[in-house]
Design an enzyme around this catalytic site. Structure first.
Site, PDB file in Angstrom:
ATOM      1  CG  ASP A   1      -9.429  21.268  30.205  1.00 46.75           C
ATOM      2  OD1 ASP A   1      -9.567  21.351  28.908  1.00 46.75           O
ATOM      3  OD2 ASP A   1      -8.681  20.765  30.882  1.00 46.75           O
TER       4      ASP A   1
ATOM      5  CE  LYS B   1      -8.633  14.637  33.360  1.00 47.93           C
ATOM      6  NZ  LYS B   1      -8.138  14.214  31.961  1.00 47.93           N
ATOM      7  CG  ASN B   2      -5.188  17.725  32.779  1.00 47.51           C
ATOM      8  OD1 ASN B   2      -5.625  16.558  32.317  1.00 47.51           O
ATOM      9  ND2 ASN B   2      -5.878  18.918  32.518  1.00 47.51           N
TER      10      ASN B   2
ATOM     11  CB  CYS C   1     -12.531  14.874  24.908  1.00 44.56           C
ATOM     12  SG  CYS C   1     -13.202  14.342  26.421  1.00 44.56           S
TER      13      CYS C   1
ATOM     14  NE  ARG D   1     -11.315  10.397  29.458  1.00 42.53           N
ATOM     15  CZ  ARG D   1     -10.870  11.404  28.438  1.00 42.53           C
ATOM     16  NH1 ARG D   1     -11.698  12.144  27.723  1.00 42.53           N
ATOM     17  NH2 ARG D   1      -9.638  11.778  28.716  1.00 42.53           N
TER      18      ARG D   1
ATOM     19  NE  ARG E   1      -7.222  16.714  22.406  1.00 40.82           N
ATOM     20  CZ  ARG E   1      -7.491  16.120  23.504  1.00 40.82           C
ATOM     21  NH1 ARG E   1      -7.287  16.617  25.040  1.00 40.82           N
ATOM     22  NH2 ARG E   1      -8.494  15.177  23.699  1.00 40.82           N
TER      23      ARG E   1
END
Length: 430
Positions: free
Chosen positions: A305, A22-23, A117, A397, A122
């Site tokens: 993560d 995903k990233n 999230c 997500r 961040r």
């Protein structure tokens, strides 16, 4: 509202296929608009954040064709606007990648401040520092980041802190800047390398991705390409830890074992057997699990993560373990939820002290964010009795067909949307 209802206690066994990262995919989709020819992207995960990004790209005029759920064709020659803003794009963190892509191609970009999230602070100051160093004027107004330049020029950029997002964003903008750009203290994550490889397939000249110094020679334009996204190391690690927590035996396929070395090392420390193959990893759980210490660090260190999933395993391990979270200050939000299931964890600042318990017991819990939500599902699969996980839109997500994949491994889990469906599930498994 959708929930997962889970009957725990079944060891997970079998084989599971991992999807695209995903990233990496989010940044690659943004970078695809930088070419005026058709880009084909394969191994795309079919998750909510990806669909939001595709919608955002379409909204600024790019042609988007979904060949199938894991393949898309994008043509950026039809882009007619540089402003990206809707209620959905504000909810995903990766919206900022459109800044680097549009600024690099058009010298102009205006993108809504990113969401994502709530796992801690961040800031995007390093992104903005990089854009300014390349010659852009940057300001924040009305909840938008606006960047513009007469032209971007290559330069030397030192990142004060390792930042994946800033590394990728600067890399995209610099790919079409005049002259050479050097990024020092660059992030080394696999998806940084994947984005660099993708840009190079489009005709960019990027060297050193995967090291802490990346050198970019600007080119005039990018061209068509076909590219397949790397496997998702976080999804893979999630299933590896699920095998450990449930006492199972799971082979995780379509992975790059090197990307999983930090995860594998911790599984070995808690006593699991891990077998590596060319593109697969097998995890065989042990009993009892052993305690250990974990500190999250930028790649190649242990990924933040994976921290909540690791916490679930350590909560079932004998003795006292610690997790030091050095990346995000709000990563321990799952601890209060896990306490409802019988975990014994004390958080002091950025350190969780975990006293292992023999078992978790089913309870109703809420997913506070994407990775914590996935971790609570693992806890439910390991627990005695019924667990209901609320707010699963966070999980969706970033994980495709999460419940289906666990069912394939023998997990008793169902996505439901009403109390009637919960009762139906309970009757079915009783």
């Amino acid at each position: 509202m959708d929930q997962y209802v889970i009957k725990g206690g079944n060891p997970l066994c079998g084989e599971i296929e991992i999807g695209g990262a995903k990233n990496a995919a989010l940044a690659i989709l943004a970078a695809a608009v930088m070419a005026d020819e058709t880009i084909t992207i394969e191994n795309l995960p079919n998750v909510r954040d990806i669909n939001v990004m595709l919608q955002a790209i379409e909204n600024i005029g790019a042609h988007v064709e979904r060949v199938d759920i894991h393949t898309v064709r994008i043509n950026g020659s039809f882009v007619h606007g540089y402003t990206v803003d809707n209620e959905y794009i504000r909810k995903i963190r990766a919206s900022y990648y459109l800044l680097g892509a549009l600024l690099g191609k058009y010298n102009n970009a205006e993108v809504a401040l990113p969401g994502g999230c709530a796992i801690g602070s961040r800031p995007i100051d390093l992104h903005l520092k990089g854009f300014r160093a390349l010659g852009a004027d940057v300001e924040i107004r009305h909840g938008m980041v606006a960047a513009s330049a007469k032209e971007l020029r290559g330069t030397h950029i030192y990142l004060d802190k390792v930042s994946v997002g800033a590394t990728i964003n600067i890399m995209m903008a610099a790919a079409l800047a005049k002259g050479r750009t050097t990024i020092e203290n660059a992030a080394k994550e696999p998806h940084v390398v994947d984005v660099a490889n993708f840009l190079n397939c489009m005709g960019a000249s990027i060297r050193g991705a995967g090291t802490d110094v990346i050198r970019i020679s600007g080119v005039e334009k990018l061209h068509k390409a076909e590219y397949s996204i790397i496997p998702d190391q976080i999804e893979a690690g999630t299933f590896m830890f699920a095998a450990a927590a449930t006492g199972g035996d799971v082979t995780v396929k379509n992975v790059i074992p090197k990307h999983l070395e930090a995860t594998t090392a911790k599984l070995l420390e808690v006593g699991c057997r891990v077998e590596e193959f060319d593109d697969a990893v097998r995890v065989i759980a042990c009993h009892p699990l052993h305690h250990t210490q974990v500190t999250t660090l930028p790649y190649p260190g242990f990924p933040t993560d994976m921290q909540p999933q690791m916490g679930i395993v350590l909560g079932l391990s004998s003795g006292t373990s610690t997790i030091t979270e050095s990346i995000f200050e709000n990563r321990f939000k799952y601890v209060d939820e896990l306490a409802k299931m019988g975990a014994n964890i004390k958080v002091e600042g950025n350190i969780a002290i975990i006293y292992g318990v023999d078992r978790y017991t089913g309870a109703r819990v809420s997913a506070p964010d994407l990775r914590a939500g996935a971790a609570l599902v693992i806890a439910g699969l390991a627990a005695e009795g019924i667990t209901i996980v609320d707010d699963i839109y966070y999980i969706e997500r970033g994980y495709e067909a999460f419940d289906e994949k666990f069912r394939k491994l023998g997990g008793l889990i169902q996505k439901v949307s009403s109390e009637k469906e919960v009762q139906k599930f309970k009757l079915k498994i009783s």
